[in-house]
Design a protein around this motif. Sequence first.
Motif, PDB file in Angstrom:
ATOM      1  N   ARG A 436       0.865  -1.180   0.000  1.00  0.00           N
ATOM      2  CA  ARG A 436       0.000   0.000   0.000  1.00  0.00           C
ATOM      3  C   ARG A 436       0.905   1.235   0.000  1.00  0.00           C
ATOM      4  O   ARG A 436       1.598   1.508   0.990  1.00  0.00           O
ATOM      5  CB  ARG A 436      -0.906   0.013   1.230  1.00  0.00           C
ATOM      6  CG  ARG A 436      -1.754  -1.226   1.397  1.00  0.00           C
ATOM      7  CD  ARG A 436      -2.668  -1.117   2.604  1.00  0.00           C
ATOM      8  NE  ARG A 436      -3.878  -0.343   2.312  1.00  0.00           N
ATOM      9  CZ  ARG A 436      -4.738   0.045   3.239  1.00  0.00           C
ATOM     10  NH1 ARG A 436      -4.520  -0.204   4.519  1.00  0.00           N
ATOM     11  NH2 ARG A 436      -5.822   0.728   2.887  1.00  0.00           N
ATOM     12  N   TRP A 457       0.410   0.309   4.938  1.00  0.00           N
ATOM     13  CA  TRP A 457       0.902   1.528   4.274  1.00  0.00           C
ATOM     14  C   TRP A 457       2.411   1.661   4.468  1.00  0.00           C
ATOM     15  O   TRP A 457       2.942   1.431   5.562  1.00  0.00           O
ATOM     16  CB  TRP A 457       0.253   2.769   4.885  1.00  0.00           C
ATOM     17  CG  TRP A 457      -1.172   3.004   4.536  1.00  0.00           C
ATOM     18  CD1 TRP A 457      -2.257   2.734   5.315  1.00  0.00           C
ATOM     19  CD2 TRP A 457      -1.680   3.606   3.338  1.00  0.00           C
ATOM     20  NE1 TRP A 457      -3.410   3.115   4.681  1.00  0.00           N
ATOM     21  CE2 TRP A 457      -3.091   3.649   3.463  1.00  0.00           C
ATOM     22  CE3 TRP A 457      -1.086   4.098   2.181  1.00  0.00           C
ATOM     23  CZ2 TRP A 457      -3.913   4.183   2.466  1.00  0.00           C
ATOM     24  CZ3 TRP A 457      -1.903   4.619   1.193  1.00  0.00           C
ATOM     25  CH2 TRP A 457      -3.292   4.656   1.342  1.00  0.00           C
ATOM     26  N   ALA A 506      -1.307   7.708   6.261  1.00  0.00           N
ATOM     27  CA  ALA A 506      -1.844   6.485   6.868  1.00  0.00           C
ATOM     28  C   ALA A 506      -2.884   6.756   7.944  1.00  0.00           C
ATOM     29  O   ALA A 506      -3.564   5.815   8.386  1.00  0.00           O
ATOM     30  CB  ALA A 506      -0.706   5.646   7.448  1.00  0.00           C
ATOM     31  N   THR A 599      -8.541   6.124   2.249  1.00  0.00           N
ATOM     32  CA  THR A 599      -7.785   6.056   0.994  1.00  0.00           C
ATOM     33  C   THR A 599      -8.112   7.182   0.030  1.00  0.00           C
ATOM     34  O   THR A 599      -7.495   7.281  -1.038  1.00  0.00           O
ATOM     35  CB  THR A 599      -8.033   4.700   0.307  1.00  0.00           C
ATOM     36  OG1 THR A 599      -9.438   4.542   0.064  1.00  0.00           O
ATOM     37  CG2 THR A 599      -7.553   3.548   1.165  1.00  0.00           C
TER      38      THR A 599
END
Length: 834
Positions: A436, A457, A506, A599
């Motif tokens: 990610r 992340w 994040a 996101t």
Amino acid sequence: MKTHVKALVVGGGAVGTSIAYHLARAGWEDVMLLERDELTAGSTWHAAGLLPLFNMGYATSHIHDYSVRFYKTLEEETGLNAGFSVVGNLRMAQTQDRMDEYMLYAATAESVGIPVEWMTPEQIKARWPLVRTEDLKGAIYHPTDGYINPADVTMAMAKGARQRGVAIERKWQVDGYAWNGSEWRVSVTKMVEQGGNLVPSDETAVIHAEHVVTATGNHAQRTARLLGIKIPAIPVEHQYIVTEPDPALVDWRKAGNPEHPVLRDADAKWYVREERGGWILGPYERNAPARFLYDVPDSFRADLFPLDLERIEEEYMSMIHRLPSSEEVGLKDDFNGPICYTPDGNPLVGPAPGLRNMWLAEGFSFGITAAGGTGHYLAQMMVAGEAEIDMAALDPKRYGPWVTTEYAARKNEECYEHVFILHHPDEEREACRPLRTAPAYDRQRAMGAQFGCVNGWERPNYFGPKDAPKGFDHDTRSFRRGGWWEYARTEAEAIRSAAGLIDATAFAKHLVRGPGATEFLDRFTTNKLPSVGRISLTYALTQTGTVRTEYTIVRQAETAYTLISAGGWAAYDGDYLLKSSEEFMAAGGAHVDIHDVTTQWGVFAIAGPASRDVLKELVRDADPATVLGNKRFPWLSMREIELGMCPVRAIRVAYTGELGWELHHPIEMQTYLWDQLMLAGEKHGLKPVGARAQNWLRQEKSYRAFGTELGRDATPLEAGLDRFVDLQKDFAGKAAMQATGIRASCVTLLIDGPQDADPWGREALYSGDEKIGRLTSGGWSVAFGKQIGMGYVRPDLAAVGTKLKVRMFRELWDAVVVEDSPHDPQNARIRADG
């Protein structure tokens, strides 16, 4: 078989039987346990039965410690000998780095109350002359643990459960779960023997259960499908071998000498213990494969895989080196069975994501060690609403829905391999990365970013040299000050003196809106809700009044809020929000919509005395000279601004304690915004900054962090956060919080520690010779030029100026309690006008 129960436990291994036992012991009646085969038929039967107390995690250490103490009481209660051989556990070290690891572990053990002893190579040799010691640095010894017979301890817990009224039913398989709003309808099928296999019969039933606990071990993926959730628990092959009797060992015992402790040569990646005059060798080798990624075959019952001796040849030869008398001894038996793992090695214990009254106890790589404590603390969660220790580190929702089967399998293989690899507190494991990534990842990597992983992340930990070779970050790790330390110090100084840019993408972000949003959030959190365009810091509490989650609430409109929380806990926080809002609406509250928008929005945090000057270079406004000043943009407010071509929701707040903003932006524009900020910041001394420097700086401001100072074992009042608790309003957990009182107090300490190390936040605190608390965070203070830490102490020792000691590397170092926010206590720098 009962068809209506208070609690149904699915799985009859050590973990399941312990949970059933402890639920009954906690006072629940009508508890039933189902096992699809025979008790212990899963991984329990072939487990080596070791009880290692060694663990870096605070919650897991408590769980293992409880198990060891509990198992010693079972024979008196049940009349069954659990087969506990209290021979101790000797962890040997070939390097100083390994000894440093043991010293850090001992800090955690000390805070929990687990006894340890230190031994030199000479002391080891004098006590156990069969062990080769000339190449050892030393060892840490646990005198209170050893090994146990897995089947015997499981049967003892099963008998204890039956004595307390638990019904245990074998040969029943669960085929479906359905929640009807008040209870679970669990469809089950009777299993029968057929040609050595276990197959479904025509006999079926439905069990109505208020609560269900799954402890299904190797069958976790089937359980996940039945429940419609993700459970990243997948088995990995673990082999161990049993040798023929060793004549030297037989003679040793015949001479009246005691049994050897469980021997662990961590640098050689194995454990060894005595077994009927011979030795059991259990290696944790490379390339052990994951198995049963989707299903356990019906033909696989109490079965094993073929042994792969070539895979463990290196570990076998190192055993011969460490125990020279074993060289001529033949192999008597071998085992290669599935042991469940998770990506971080911790089990999944707690409420299932998205489901009510469904509890998971899955993914136990050290299931025999953890079974007793898991039953105890999970029963507390189910019966009392919360455990006495913070179990968040084991919560199943620490993994979000982004986790796939492939990810879990590869990470679990890595976790198995890492059992005996050095566990640096600054370690970052490499498997399945990067996965990610925010858009600015490549820009940051090109600037020397060394990344950590948070909820999948990639997040910069620090910025090393731009031409850093592959493996640079791994080579800089240490139990003391690693090679990264100077980079982090430079970054922290840049924020204190000029400006720094931190990637905080994040962060978990949830949009809460609708006609019931205001009333819901007012009841859900402890603080006053902010007015439109303002922000506030607040807490959601557990049933017992402790901190369940920390949120920054941004009020965008009368009935629209964004809740920002810790990046590692997006699924954990989102699940709690959704379940709480459903309860609110079910009780008659107006409609609330909740959406995870993590996101969709990137976040940069810019901070430092020059941060306003950097933003002025980019802001587009009719009056750019004043748009960022205190009059139009005061502290703790939110404004929609434009930075070049990027629309930004800017929040005037900084986790570092300096003038600063969080810049929430459309994630698809992130690369553009990063480039513009770095270009505009060149003449103002702007530097990219990682998470480690930020962690140091927030301690200089005494900012509590969720997962360290904040958790489900302390109330916000114990954390010293009274200013964020509005006692004039009603909120969930208020009465329990007030009834709890102040059992411990959170303090900030400056420490005169060793020249080459800083505390990691796991160390015990002393007043004189008495242990009175523990650190929860630690690091280096650039403002004060010494070590800094935060932690909990007895309330009578929390006054500013109290002199304490902190244990680091087996020595006690001076520490003093300082005022909250020792750096800029009046917040003049944060509030600075422009």
